[in-house]
Motif scaffolding. Structure first.
Motif, PDB file in Angstrom:
ATOM      1  N   SER A 126       6.293  14.706   2.558  1.00  8.79           N
ATOM      2  CA  SER A 126       5.636  13.839   1.573  1.00  8.79           C
ATOM      3  C   SER A 126       6.308  12.477   1.471  1.00  8.79           C
ATOM      4  CB  SER A 126       5.620  14.518   0.199  1.00  8.79           C
ATOM      5  OG  SER A 126       6.942  14.788  -0.244  1.00  8.79           O
ATOM      6  N   GLN A 127       7.632  12.448   1.563  1.00  8.66           N
ATOM      7  CA  GLN A 127       8.347  11.175   1.459  1.00  8.66           C
ATOM      8  C   GLN A 127       8.060  10.273   2.649  1.00  8.66           C
ATOM      9  OE1 GLN A 127       9.895  10.023  -1.138  1.00  8.66           O
ATOM     10  NE2 GLN A 127       9.651  11.915  -2.304  1.00  8.66           N
ATOM     11  N   VAL A 128       7.927  10.873   3.825  1.00  9.62           N
ATOM     12  CA  VAL A 128       7.599  10.094   5.020  1.00  9.62           C
ATOM     13  C   VAL A 128       6.196   9.514   4.890  1.00  9.62           C
ATOM     14  CG1 VAL A 128       7.218  10.199   7.509  1.00  9.62           C
ATOM     15  CG2 VAL A 128       9.160  11.404   6.493  1.00  9.62           C
ATOM     16  N   ARG A 129       5.251  10.335   4.468  1.00  8.91           N
ATOM     17  CA  ARG A 129       3.887   9.845   4.277  1.00  8.91           C
ATOM     18  C   ARG A 129       3.841   8.744   3.223  1.00  8.91           C
ATOM     19  NH1 ARG A 129       0.561  15.601   4.005  1.00  8.91           N
ATOM     20  NH2 ARG A 129       0.177  15.823   6.253  1.00  8.91           N
ATOM     21  N   ALA A 130       4.592   8.944   2.140  1.00  2.31           N
ATOM     22  CA  ALA A 130       4.609   7.933   1.081  1.00  2.31           C
ATOM     23  C   ALA A 130       5.224   6.629   1.586  1.00  2.31           C
ATOM     24  CB  ALA A 130       5.385   8.448  -0.120  1.00  2.31           C
ATOM     25  N   SER A 131       6.256   6.728   2.395  1.00  2.00           N
ATOM     26  CA  SER A 131       6.927   5.529   2.892  1.00  2.00           C
ATOM     27  C   SER A 131       6.006   4.697   3.778  1.00  2.00           C
ATOM     28  CB  SER A 131       8.185   5.920   3.682  1.00  2.00           C
ATOM     29  OG  SER A 131       9.136   6.524   2.835  1.00  2.00           O
ATOM     30  N   ILE A 132       5.326   5.337   4.698  1.00  2.00           N
ATOM     31  CA  ILE A 132       4.426   4.584   5.565  1.00  2.00           C
ATOM     32  C   ILE A 132       3.192   4.119   4.784  1.00  2.00           C
ATOM     33  CG2 ILE A 132       3.187   6.604   6.453  1.00  2.00           C
ATOM     34  CD1 ILE A 132       3.047   5.185   9.150  1.00  2.00           C
ATOM     35  N   GLY A 133       2.792   4.910   3.772  1.00  2.00           N
ATOM     36  CA  GLY A 133       1.689   4.486   2.910  1.00  2.00           C
ATOM     37  C   GLY A 133       2.038   3.228   2.127  1.00  2.00           C
ATOM     38  N   GLN A 134       3.264   3.156   1.624  1.00  2.00           N
ATOM     39  CA  GLN A 134       3.710   1.963   0.905  1.00  2.00           C
ATOM     40  C   GLN A 134       3.820   0.761   1.841  1.00  2.00           C
ATOM     41  OE1 GLN A 134       7.265   2.861  -1.396  1.00  2.00           O
ATOM     42  NE2 GLN A 134       6.428   4.839  -1.977  1.00  2.00           N
ATOM     43  N   PHE A 135       4.184   1.011   3.092  1.00  2.00           N
ATOM     44  CA  PHE A 135       4.232  -0.077   4.075  1.00  2.00           C
ATOM     45  C   PHE A 135       2.848  -0.686   4.251  1.00  2.00           C
ATOM     46  CE2 PHE A 135       3.361  -1.162   8.546  1.00  2.00           C
ATOM     47  CZ  PHE A 135       4.175  -2.288   8.670  1.00  2.00           C
ATOM     48  N   TYR A 136       1.832   0.151   4.426  1.00  2.00           N
ATOM     49  CA  TYR A 136       0.474  -0.359   4.592  1.00  2.00           C
ATOM     50  C   TYR A 136      -0.054  -0.984   3.299  1.00  2.00           C
ATOM     51  CZ  TYR A 136       0.059   1.734   9.220  1.00  2.00           C
ATOM     52  OH  TYR A 136       0.233   2.041  10.553  1.00  2.00           O
ATOM     53  N   ALA A 137       0.373  -0.459   2.162  1.00  2.00           N
ATOM     54  CA  ALA A 137      -0.040  -1.054   0.885  1.00  2.00           C
ATOM     55  C   ALA A 137       0.513  -2.468   0.755  1.00  2.00           C
ATOM     56  CB  ALA A 137       0.439  -0.180  -0.277  1.00  2.00           C
ATOM     57  N   GLN A 144      -5.695   2.427   5.248  1.00  2.00           N
ATOM     58  CA  GLN A 144      -4.641   3.221   5.859  1.00  2.00           C
ATOM     59  C   GLN A 144      -3.637   3.725   4.818  1.00  2.00           C
ATOM     60  OE1 GLN A 144      -4.056  -0.113   8.923  1.00  2.00           O
ATOM     61  NE2 GLN A 144      -3.439   1.672  10.096  1.00  2.00           N
ATOM     62  N   ALA A 145      -3.399   2.925   3.800  1.00  2.00           N
ATOM     63  CA  ALA A 145      -2.405   3.294   2.790  1.00  2.00           C
ATOM     64  C   ALA A 145      -2.882   4.448   1.915  1.00  2.00           C
ATOM     65  CB  ALA A 145      -2.071   2.081   1.922  1.00  2.00           C
ATOM     66  N   LEU A 148      -2.804   8.163   3.312  1.00  2.00           N
ATOM     67  CA  LEU A 148      -1.434   8.659   3.460  1.00  2.00           C
ATOM     68  C   LEU A 148      -0.822   8.996   2.105  1.00  2.00           C
ATOM     69  CD1 LEU A 148      -0.249   6.178   6.211  1.00  2.00           C
ATOM     70  CD2 LEU A 148      -0.203   8.670   6.423  1.00  2.00           C
ATOM     71  N   LEU A 149      -1.027   8.119   1.129  1.00  2.00           N
ATOM     72  CA  LEU A 149      -0.489   8.373  -0.206  1.00  2.00           C
ATOM     73  C   LEU A 149      -1.182   9.573  -0.859  1.00  2.00           C
ATOM     74  CD1 LEU A 149      -0.149   4.681  -1.409  1.00  2.00           C
ATOM     75  CD2 LEU A 149       1.735   6.267  -0.966  1.00  2.00           C
ATOM     76  N   SER A 150      -2.485   9.728  -0.601  1.00  2.00           N
ATOM     77  CA  SER A 150      -3.227  10.867  -1.155  1.00  2.00           C
ATOM     78  C   SER A 150      -2.690  12.182  -0.601  1.00  2.00           C
ATOM     79  CB  SER A 150      -4.718  10.725  -0.845  1.00  2.00           C
ATOM     80  OG  SER A 150      -5.259   9.570  -1.457  1.00  2.00           O
ATOM     81  N   LYS A 151      -2.414  12.209   0.704  1.00  2.00           N
ATOM     82  CA  LYS A 151      -1.850  13.418   1.308  1.00  2.00           C
ATOM     83  C   LYS A 151      -0.447  13.693   0.767  1.00  2.00           C
ATOM     84  CE  LYS A 151      -4.452  13.172   5.653  1.00  2.00           C
ATOM     85  NZ  LYS A 151      -4.361  12.989   7.132  1.00  2.00           N
ATOM     86  N   ALA A 152       0.297  12.617   0.543  1.00  2.00           N
ATOM     87  CA  ALA A 152       1.651  12.786  -0.003  1.00  2.00           C
ATOM     88  C   ALA A 152       1.595  13.379  -1.399  1.00  2.00           C
ATOM     89  CB  ALA A 152       2.369  11.444  -0.018  1.00  2.00           C
ATOM     90  N   VAL A 153       0.631  12.944  -2.205  1.00  2.00           N
ATOM     91  CA  VAL A 153       0.481  13.481  -3.564  1.00  2.00           C
ATOM     92  C   VAL A 153       0.094  14.955  -3.519  1.00  2.00           C
ATOM     93  CG1 VAL A 153      -0.985  13.395  -5.615  1.00  2.00           C
ATOM     94  CG2 VAL A 153      -0.015  11.292  -4.696  1.00  2.00           C
ATOM     95  N   GLN A 165       2.428   5.114  -6.908  1.00  2.00           N
ATOM     96  CA  GLN A 165       2.103   4.248  -5.773  1.00  2.00           C
ATOM     97  C   GLN A 165       0.647   4.422  -5.354  1.00  2.00           C
ATOM     98  OE1 GLN A 165       3.995   1.933  -4.709  1.00  2.00           O
ATOM     99  NE2 GLN A 165       5.931   2.497  -5.673  1.00  2.00           N
ATOM    100  N   LEU A 166       0.144   5.647  -5.403  1.00  2.00           N
ATOM    101  CA  LEU A 166      -1.265   5.890  -5.083  1.00  2.00           C
ATOM    102  C   LEU A 166      -2.165   5.201  -6.100  1.00  2.00           C
ATOM    103  CD1 LEU A 166      -3.585   7.242  -3.574  1.00  2.00           C
ATOM    104  CD2 LEU A 166      -3.178   9.320  -4.922  1.00  2.00           C
ATOM    105  N   GLY A 167      -1.825   5.326  -7.390  1.00  2.00           N
ATOM    106  CA  GLY A 167      -2.635   4.672  -8.416  1.00  2.00           C
ATOM    107  C   GLY A 167      -2.684   3.166  -8.252  1.00  2.00           C
ATOM    108  N   ILE A 168      -1.545   2.562  -7.929  1.00  2.00           N
ATOM    109  CA  ILE A 168      -1.505   1.117  -7.723  1.00  2.00           C
ATOM    110  C   ILE A 168      -2.318   0.716  -6.503  1.00  2.00           C
ATOM    111  CG2 ILE A 168       0.015  -0.816  -7.114  1.00  2.00           C
ATOM    112  CD1 ILE A 168       0.118  -0.031 -10.041  1.00  2.00           C
ATOM    113  N   ALA A 169      -2.234   1.507  -5.441  1.00  2.00           N
ATOM    114  CA  ALA A 169      -3.002   1.201  -4.229  1.00  2.00           C
ATOM    115  C   ALA A 169      -4.500   1.288  -4.505  1.00  2.00           C
ATOM    116  CB  ALA A 169      -2.609   2.160  -3.108  1.00  2.00           C
ATOM    117  N   LEU A 170      -4.928   2.321  -5.237  1.00  2.00           N
ATOM    118  CA  LEU A 170      -6.344   2.467  -5.575  1.00  2.00           C
ATOM    119  C   LEU A 170      -6.828   1.303  -6.438  1.00  2.00           C
ATOM    120  CD1 LEU A 170      -6.395   6.308  -6.295  1.00  2.00           C
ATOM    121  CD2 LEU A 170      -7.708   5.136  -4.497  1.00  2.00           C
ATOM    122  N   ALA A 171      -6.034   0.951  -7.450  1.00  2.00           N
ATOM    123  CA  ALA A 171      -6.416  -0.152  -8.325  1.00  2.00           C
ATOM    124  C   ALA A 171      -6.453  -1.472  -7.562  1.00  2.00           C
ATOM    125  CB  ALA A 171      -5.450  -0.244  -9.503  1.00  2.00           C
ATOM    126  N   SER A 172      -5.491  -1.680  -6.686  1.00  2.00           N
ATOM    127  CA  SER A 172      -5.439  -2.920  -5.920  1.00  2.00           C
ATOM    128  C   SER A 172      -6.605  -3.026  -4.947  1.00  2.00           C
ATOM    129  CB  SER A 172      -4.120  -3.021  -5.154  1.00  2.00           C
ATOM    130  OG  SER A 172      -3.019  -3.045  -6.038  1.00  2.00           O
TER     131      SER A 172
END
Length: 321
Positions: A126-137, A144-145, A148-153, A165-172
């Motif tokens: 989950s941490q790896v998925r979150a890290s690359i998800g934050q990179f794309y965010a 792409q972000a 990855l963040l959804s799977k991490a959650v 981080q997922l909530g911020i990506a969705l809102a953004s």
């Protein structure tokens, strides 16, 4: 008798020589130890020392690198991560650390390769998925972000930081409805409205942003930062109305027509700016940093619930008389 005396002298001389030799050996040994105790200089020497002295040298150097990274000593952090990889080429944390450093340095291609390398090493982490998800965010590549963040959650549903981080990506990305439940679970309901309000403000959508900040204040009257931005947006609205030549005093019901608001293109640093202004950081989520706004005498009494922005403004004006 002379023979006995000679033998005794010879014996004493032998002991003295032995002591001198041992003393010399001890001195030479101390010099060698002193020389070997000098700290290693090169990457190869550090790897050698790590192998000899530490039970888990890769974990030690990863932890050391993370601390250096947080302190801003990025060159030393890179060296620590490299030492960790020299000891354990399968250290995912070291790979992620180097990828983050490449991202900060603007080496986006190298950073992306590093994150994908970590993902190949641990595709279900989950941490790896979150890290690359934050990179794309950070690159605003929401398509792409978000997956990855959804799977991490789903893998780590109790991790509030990943959910935030997922909530911020969705809102953004503009999906405020989907973002809201994640933000509520991560930081609370009032803070969720605040975060969405800040993103809307950064986009230039003042009307929608005002409603979000207002809701945050109604849910938590002591939320000073939400009140601060609510006041700032209302000042901005008044300035726009004045520039458009619209007055707010026409009619007894205060229904003056408002000027249209332009929707600016989202800033390339929406999330970063929001974080710097009080949104939860990339670590453990926390309540937004409070900013003391201008003193407001109308705060001695609370307005009725479910008021529109215009009705709340009229209520406050009446309180001044």
């Amino acid at each position: 008798m002379p023979v006995t005396r000679f033998t005794k002298q010879t014996w004493l001389a032998g002991i003295a020589c032995a002591l001198l030799i041992c003393s010399g050996c001890s001195s030479m040994k101390n010099q060698v130890v002193k020389k070997n105790d000098q700290p290693p200089d090169t990457l190869e020497e550090k790897i050698s020392v790590a192998k000899k002295k530490l039970k888990h040298p890769d974990k030690f150097y990863v932890t050391h690198g993370q601390l250096q990274e947080k302190m801003g000593d990025l060159d030393s952090a890179r060296t620590s991560y490299q030492v960790a990889l020299g000891e354990n080429p399968k250290s995912i944390d070291a790979v992620l650390g180097l990828a983050r450093l490449d991202q900060v340095a603007g080496r986006k291609i190298e950073a992306e390769k590093g994150f994908h390398k970590a993902l190949e090493m641990a595709p279900e982490d989950s941490q790896v998925r979150a890290s690359i998800g934050q990179f794309y965010a950070a690159e605003e590549k929401w398509d792409q972000a978000i997956p990855l963040l959804s799977k991490a959650v789903k893998t780590a549903p109790a991790d509030k930081n990943i959910r935030y981080q997922l909530g911020i990506a969705l809102a953004s990305s503009g999906d405020y409805q989907a973002a809201m439940p994640h933000l509520i679970r991560a930081v609370g309901e009032a803070e969720a409205h605040y975060n969405i309000g800040y993103i809307l403000k950064d986009r230039g959508e003042l009307q929608a942003s005002e409603q979000q900040f207002l809701q945050a204040v109604l849910l938590k009257p002591e939320f000073n930062e939400a009140q601060y931005w609510l006041d700032e947006i209302r000042r901005e609205k008044e300035n726009r109305l004045m520039l458009a030549g619209v007055t707010s005093g026409a009619g007894t019901k205060g229904t003056a027509k408002q000027a249209a608001y332009s929707k600016a293109k989202p800033s390339t640093k929406t999330v970063q700016n929001a974080v710097s202004q009080g949104m939860a950081p990339a670590g453990v989520p926390q309540s937004p940093r409070r900013i003391s706004g201008p003193a407001d005498s109308t705060q001695t009494a609370q307005p009725p619930a479910n008021l529109t922005a215009e009705q709340l403004e009229q209520w406050r004006n009446q309180r001044q008389f």
